[in-house]
Structures are given as C-alpha cells and as structure tokens.
Design a protein around this motif. Structure first.
Motif, PDB file in Angstrom:
ATOM      1  N   ILE A   1      40.425  48.426  52.096  1.00  0.00           N
ATOM      2  CA  ILE A   1      40.258  48.476  50.648  1.00  0.00           C
ATOM      3  C   ILE A   1      41.140  47.376  50.065  1.00  0.00           C
ATOM      4  O   ILE A   1      42.368  47.408  50.193  1.00  0.00           O
ATOM      5  N   VAL A   2      40.514  46.390  49.465  1.00  0.00           N
ATOM      6  CA  VAL A   2      41.230  45.234  48.923  1.00  0.00           C
ATOM      7  C   VAL A   2      41.183  45.295  47.397  1.00  0.00           C
ATOM      8  O   VAL A   2      40.111  45.167  46.793  1.00  0.00           O
ATOM      9  N   ASP A   3      42.334  45.505  46.796  1.00  0.00           N
ATOM     10  CA  ASP A   3      42.447  45.563  45.343  1.00  0.00           C
ATOM     11  C   ASP A   3      42.711  44.147  44.828  1.00  0.00           C
ATOM     12  O   ASP A   3      43.757  43.561  45.105  1.00  0.00           O
ATOM     13  N   GLU A   4      41.740  43.606  44.070  1.00  0.00           N
ATOM     14  CA  GLU A   4      41.848  42.241  43.562  1.00  0.00           C
ATOM     15  C   GLU A   4      42.177  42.210  42.068  1.00  0.00           C
ATOM     16  O   GLU A   4      41.727  41.316  41.346  1.00  0.00           O
ATOM     17  N   ALA A   5      42.991  43.150  41.609  1.00  0.00           N
ATOM     18  CA  ALA A   5      43.348  43.198  40.194  1.00  0.00           C
ATOM     19  C   ALA A   5      44.031  41.922  39.727  1.00  0.00           C
ATOM     20  O   ALA A   5      43.937  41.549  38.559  1.00  0.00           O
ATOM     21  N   SER A   6      44.723  41.227  40.639  1.00  0.00           N
ATOM     22  CA  SER A   6      45.506  40.040  40.256  1.00  0.00           C
ATOM     23  C   SER A   6      44.824  38.716  40.563  1.00  0.00           C
ATOM     24  O   SER A   6      45.356  37.652  40.237  1.00  0.00           O
ATOM     25  N   VAL A   7      43.648  38.747  41.187  1.00  0.00           N
ATOM     26  CA  VAL A   7      43.086  37.509  41.723  1.00  0.00           C
ATOM     27  C   VAL A   7      42.512  36.578  40.657  1.00  0.00           C
ATOM     28  O   VAL A   7      42.441  35.358  40.861  1.00  0.00           O
ATOM     29  N   ASP A   8      42.088  37.113  39.503  1.00  0.00           N
ATOM     30  CA  ASP A   8      41.384  36.276  38.523  1.00  0.00           C
ATOM     31  C   ASP A   8      42.264  35.200  37.894  1.00  0.00           C
ATOM     32  O   ASP A   8      41.749  34.234  37.345  1.00  0.00           O
ATOM     33  N   SER A   9      43.587  35.368  37.972  1.00  0.00           N
ATOM     34  CA  SER A   9      44.469  34.335  37.418  1.00  0.00           C
ATOM     35  C   SER A   9      44.801  33.245  38.431  1.00  0.00           C
ATOM     36  O   SER A   9      45.475  32.265  38.093  1.00  0.00           O
ATOM     37  N   VAL A  10      44.338  33.390  39.665  1.00  0.00           N
ATOM     38  CA  VAL A  10      44.601  32.385  40.703  1.00  0.00           C
ATOM     39  C   VAL A  10      43.742  31.153  40.453  1.00  0.00           C
ATOM     40  O   VAL A  10      42.531  31.255  40.269  1.00  0.00           O
TER      41      VAL A  10
ATOM     42  N   LEU B   1      34.417  47.150  54.221  1.00  0.00           N
ATOM     43  CA  LEU B   1      35.217  46.506  53.171  1.00  0.00           C
ATOM     44  C   LEU B   1      34.850  47.055  51.800  1.00  0.00           C
ATOM     45  O   LEU B   1      33.664  47.170  51.456  1.00  0.00           O
ATOM     46  N   VAL B   2      35.873  47.391  51.035  1.00  0.00           N
ATOM     47  CA  VAL B   2      35.728  47.784  49.636  1.00  0.00           C
ATOM     48  C   VAL B   2      36.577  46.818  48.813  1.00  0.00           C
ATOM     49  O   VAL B   2      37.756  46.604  49.118  1.00  0.00           O
ATOM     50  N   VAL B   3      36.003  46.209  47.790  1.00  0.00           N
ATOM     51  CA  VAL B   3      36.739  45.277  46.924  1.00  0.00           C
ATOM     52  C   VAL B   3      36.768  45.838  45.509  1.00  0.00           C
ATOM     53  O   VAL B   3      35.724  46.185  44.949  1.00  0.00           O
ATOM     54  N   ILE B   4      37.969  45.936  44.943  1.00  0.00           N
ATOM     55  CA  ILE B   4      38.151  46.501  43.598  1.00  0.00           C
ATOM     56  C   ILE B   4      38.452  45.388  42.603  1.00  0.00           C
ATOM     57  O   ILE B   4      39.284  44.513  42.865  1.00  0.00           O
ATOM     58  N   LYS B   5      37.789  45.444  41.455  1.00  0.00           N
ATOM     59  CA  LYS B   5      38.008  44.482  40.368  1.00  0.00           C
ATOM     60  C   LYS B   5      38.283  45.240  39.072  1.00  0.00           C
ATOM     61  O   LYS B   5      37.874  46.399  38.908  1.00  0.00           O
ATOM     62  N   THR B   6      38.960  44.578  38.139  1.00  0.00           N
ATOM     63  CA  THR B   6      39.289  45.210  36.872  1.00  0.00           C
ATOM     64  C   THR B   6      39.226  44.205  35.728  1.00  0.00           C
ATOM     65  O   THR B   6      39.380  42.997  35.946  1.00  0.00           O
ATOM     66  N   PHE B   7      39.020  44.723  34.519  1.00  0.00           N
ATOM     67  CA  PHE B   7      39.069  43.896  33.314  1.00  0.00           C
ATOM     68  C   PHE B   7      40.415  44.028  32.590  1.00  0.00           C
ATOM     69  O   PHE B   7      40.587  43.483  31.508  1.00  0.00           O
ATOM     70  N   SER B   8      41.359  44.745  33.185  1.00  0.00           N
ATOM     71  CA  SER B   8      42.629  45.025  32.505  1.00  0.00           C
ATOM     72  C   SER B   8      43.592  43.857  32.519  1.00  0.00           C
ATOM     73  O   SER B   8      44.232  43.568  31.507  1.00  0.00           O
ATOM     74  N   LYS B   9      43.743  43.167  33.638  1.00  0.00           N
ATOM     75  CA  LYS B   9      44.844  42.225  33.835  1.00  0.00           C
ATOM     76  C   LYS B   9      44.545  40.843  33.247  1.00  0.00           C
ATOM     77  O   LYS B   9      45.053  40.469  32.194  1.00  0.00           O
ATOM     78  N   PHE B  10      43.752  40.066  33.947  1.00  0.00           N
ATOM     79  CA  PHE B  10      43.464  38.693  33.530  1.00  0.00           C
ATOM     80  C   PHE B  10      42.786  38.646  32.160  1.00  0.00           C
ATOM     81  O   PHE B  10      43.101  37.803  31.317  1.00  0.00           O
ATOM     82  N   TYR B  11      41.853  39.562  31.933  1.00  0.00           N
ATOM     83  CA  TYR B  11      41.115  39.564  30.676  1.00  0.00           C
ATOM     84  C   TYR B  11      41.916  40.174  29.527  1.00  0.00           C
ATOM     85  O   TYR B  11      41.495  40.098  28.376  1.00  0.00           O
ATOM     86  N   GLY B  12      43.037  40.788  29.831  1.00  0.00           N
ATOM     87  CA  GLY B  12      43.938  41.292  28.795  1.00  0.00           C
ATOM     88  C   GLY B  12      43.397  42.459  27.995  1.00  0.00           C
ATOM     89  O   GLY B  12      43.724  42.606  26.825  1.00  0.00           O
ATOM     90  N   LEU B  13      42.582  43.314  28.638  1.00  0.00           N
ATOM     91  CA  LEU B  13      41.954  44.432  27.924  1.00  0.00           C
ATOM     92  C   LEU B  13      42.160  45.751  28.675  1.00  0.00           C
ATOM     93  O   LEU B  13      41.200  46.429  29.060  1.00  0.00           O
ATOM     94  N   PRO B  14      43.425  46.165  28.889  1.00  0.00           N
ATOM     95  CA  PRO B  14      43.665  47.403  29.635  1.00  0.00           C
ATOM     96  C   PRO B  14      43.148  48.651  28.925  1.00  0.00           C
ATOM     97  O   PRO B  14      42.810  49.644  29.572  1.00  0.00           O
ATOM     98  N   GLY B  15      43.062  48.591  27.611  1.00  0.00           N
ATOM     99  CA  GLY B  15      42.565  49.745  26.861  1.00  0.00           C
ATOM    100  C   GLY B  15      41.067  49.945  26.978  1.00  0.00           C
ATOM    101  O   GLY B  15      40.549  51.013  26.605  1.00  0.00           O
ATOM    102  N   MET B  16      40.358  48.958  27.503  1.00  0.00           N
ATOM    103  CA  MET B  16      38.911  49.069  27.659  1.00  0.00           C
ATOM    104  C   MET B  16      38.553  50.014  28.803  1.00  0.00           C
ATOM    105  O   MET B  16      37.478  50.603  28.811  1.00  0.00           O
TER     106      MET B  16
END
Length: 362
Positions: A171-180, A198-213
C-alpha cells in the motif's frame, strides 16, 4: 504523533503562522474558486452522489484506462478502511517515519526503520528489499515520498520490489508526491496501477490545499475494490466535493506553476539554512523540510514559535534518527513563504550571535 490536534490552540492565535501541517497555501487556488457557477453547484447538490462518482472516475480514467478507483472521504478514510477490512489479522510492516494514522489503525504493526542520508533525497531500495525479505510480511505500508522527511524511493525501483514479492500486498500512500518536481520518477500511479498486489492512495488535501474538501481515492485491484466499497459508507464523498475536484483538475497549468513555486521556495530555504552553522536542513523532494538543530542547548521548536512560526516538532515521531528536529511546510503562496523565510533568516542571525546578512537572493 497526532499533529492534527497537537497545536490546535496555537493555530487559532493570530500571532502565529502555521507551517506544521503539510497542505499548501496559495492565492491562485482562491482565484479558481471564484469561478464557481452557483447553478452548477445547485445541480450537483440536487442529486445523489452516485452519478458524480461515475463521472469523476471516468475523468480519472482518461489517463489510466485500466485503473479501478475507489473514492474516500480523504485519504484517512481510505487508510482506515484498508486497515480494517483488508489487512485485519495480517502481518503488516510499516515503513517509518510515517503518517501516524497508518499505524494507529492497525492491530499490531511491525515497524520498519529504513536508514536515510540527510543529504540525499532518494531512499536506498536495497534497505527496503532486505527488510521485506527478512520480515516475511503479508502487507507493507509505504508513504512515498515520506511525509515527514520528504525523501522517497524511485518508482521504477519500487516497482521491481513489488513485482518480486507477488504474495505481499503493498500500500503506497502518495499524499506528498504531487509537489515533487519530477513526479513521474516517483509516482507509482503511471507505472504500477495494473499490479494486483499494489494499492496507491491519492488525496486532494496536501498539494491542492483543500483538506476540508475531504476527497481521496485509491487505485486498486477489482477484488480489493469490491471489499472496500462493500464495507464502506454508501456515499463517502459529497457531490460538492466531486464538483470542486473536477474544477481543480481543469486547471493543470496553474498547478504546474504551483509545483514550480514550491520547489523554488524550498530550494531558497534550503540554501539559507545551509549558510548557517547552527542548523542543518534535510534534503527533500516535497513541500516539507526537516530542520535539525546542531546543538541541544536550545529547543528549535520553541525558538521558532518565538518568531511566530508554528512548526511540527519531531522529537516524539517514530523513526527519526536525531533529536531537536522540526518539520516546516514550504507554501507556494508569496505572503506565507516570505513570512517564513524572513523569520528564519532573522532567527539564524540571532543563533549565529551576530548581525550577519545571508547572501541568498529571493
């Protein structure tokens, strides 16, 4: 450590600028939100989310036509579901340091310490391969890049390890990858989404700056997707969050510019810190930067706080090699970054014990 709640009282004090949480701040995001059409919002809210999910999955599938996607209320919701419905009663290895909710929601996590070089942003894949061979894990959690140190494995090297261990679920958490900056060299989404283990996790909270979404998704095999969806909430994400995500994804050029600004700002901050004999920066791929104090005679978190800079203390973080370290988040927004840069520049002058003017041009 729960860094969501640790400094909540301080975050509400106007005297402090918050750099302890790892999501981005940028004025450009507000410009996107100004273009929201109210009639479109009303239309989205006037129907059940299921149709919105289908449309959003189709949008993601434009780049990855064979990708199976499960949505969640942020990556944290998906982490909880994976740990409780897929990994229950399994032997699970967790690479440290990592996001605390990964190991807190596991029954008996097996911690794996991967050595890292503070002057190298790329992690040694041989250490990971050896740990997996010795541990005989049924599943392994990897945050790539690491949300604490900002260091990561090359996707191609990680892919080789995953393909060589077909009986282990990764399980690969890519929460931080979008700023690379060189994202394709580190993200598994393009190269490995077809692998059943393989499981890949993505989020709109970090790089996109929308954790409340509260919107995240996983790329996952059909079998595991059924498990997550059958045992999850009926509608884990609102239609409005899907609408916002679609608007965000329409502005790729803006977010390419944001990525460049984050990397430029991080390099500026790293150069400033490298010019001092009192602190040491950890080389990073992402929008976070670890700073270590070369002396234990002062508490780095406390003296930054004295400058109105709220950082994240790493003294209680599992897997850190050294003490008296903090993590700061490098924002792409000019006002936020200028405040951080000038505050740290002033602090370094005080620590050096002189009025030295640092020769780093912004």
């Amino acid at each position: 450590m729960n860094y969501m709640n640790a400094y909540e009282d301080l975050r509400n004090v106007p005297a402090y600028y918050d750099y302890s949480l790892s999501f981005n701040r940028d004025e450009s995001i507000l410009e996107i939100l100004k273009n929201i059409q109210m009639h479109e919002v009303v239309e989205m809210l006037n129907r059940y989310p299921q149709q919105s999910y289908f449309e959003f999955k189709e949008l993601l599938g434009l780049s990855h036509p064979k990708m199976t996607v499960v949505l969640g209320s942020g990556s944290e919701d998906l982490i909880w579901r994976i740990n409780n419905f897929i990994l229950r009663n399994k032997k699970v290895g967790v690479i440290l340091p990592t996001f605390y909710r990964i190991y807190q929601t596991l029954q008996e996590p097996c911690f794996i310490n991967i050595p890292y070089d503070i002057d190298n942003e790329v992690l040694d894949i041989c250490s990971l391969r050896k740990a997996i061979d010795e541990g005989k894990y049924e599943a392994v959690w990897i945050t790539n890049p690491n949300p604490i140190t900002g260091k990561g494995f090359y996707a191609s090297e990680l892919l080789n390890v995953i393909e060589a261990n077909k009986d282990t679920l990764f399980i690969v958490d890519e929460a931080s990858v979008d700023s690379v900056m060189d994202i394709d060299r580190f993200s598994m989404l393009n190269s490995g989404y077809y692998l059943k283990n393989l499981v890949v996790i993505k989020t709109f909270s970090k790089f996109y700056g929308l954790p409340g979404m509260r919107l995240g998704y996983v790329a996952i095999s059909d079998e595991l997707a059924d498990c997550l969806e059958n045992w999850g909430q009926v509608f884990p994400v609102s239609s409005f969050s899907i609408y916002m995500a679609k608007k965000i994804l329409e502005h790729k050029k803006i977010f390419m510019d944001i990525r460049k600004k984050i990397n430029q700002n991080r390099d500026l901050m790293t150069s400033l810190l490298n010019s001092s004999s009192t602190v040491v920066p950890y080389k990073s791929l992402t929008n976070t930067l670890v700073i270590g104090g070369r002396s234990t005679q002062y508490n780095l978190w406390q003296i930054l706080k004295g400058k109105g800079i709220l950082s994240f203390s790493l003294d209680e973080e599992k897997g850190m090699l050294f003490s008296n370290c903090v993590r700061i988040t490098i924002h792409s927004g000019k006002e936020s970054f200028d405040y951080l840069y000038n505050g740290i520049k002033e602090l370094l002058c005080e620590l050096e014990g002189n009025n030295r003017v640092y020769s780093v041009n912004m």
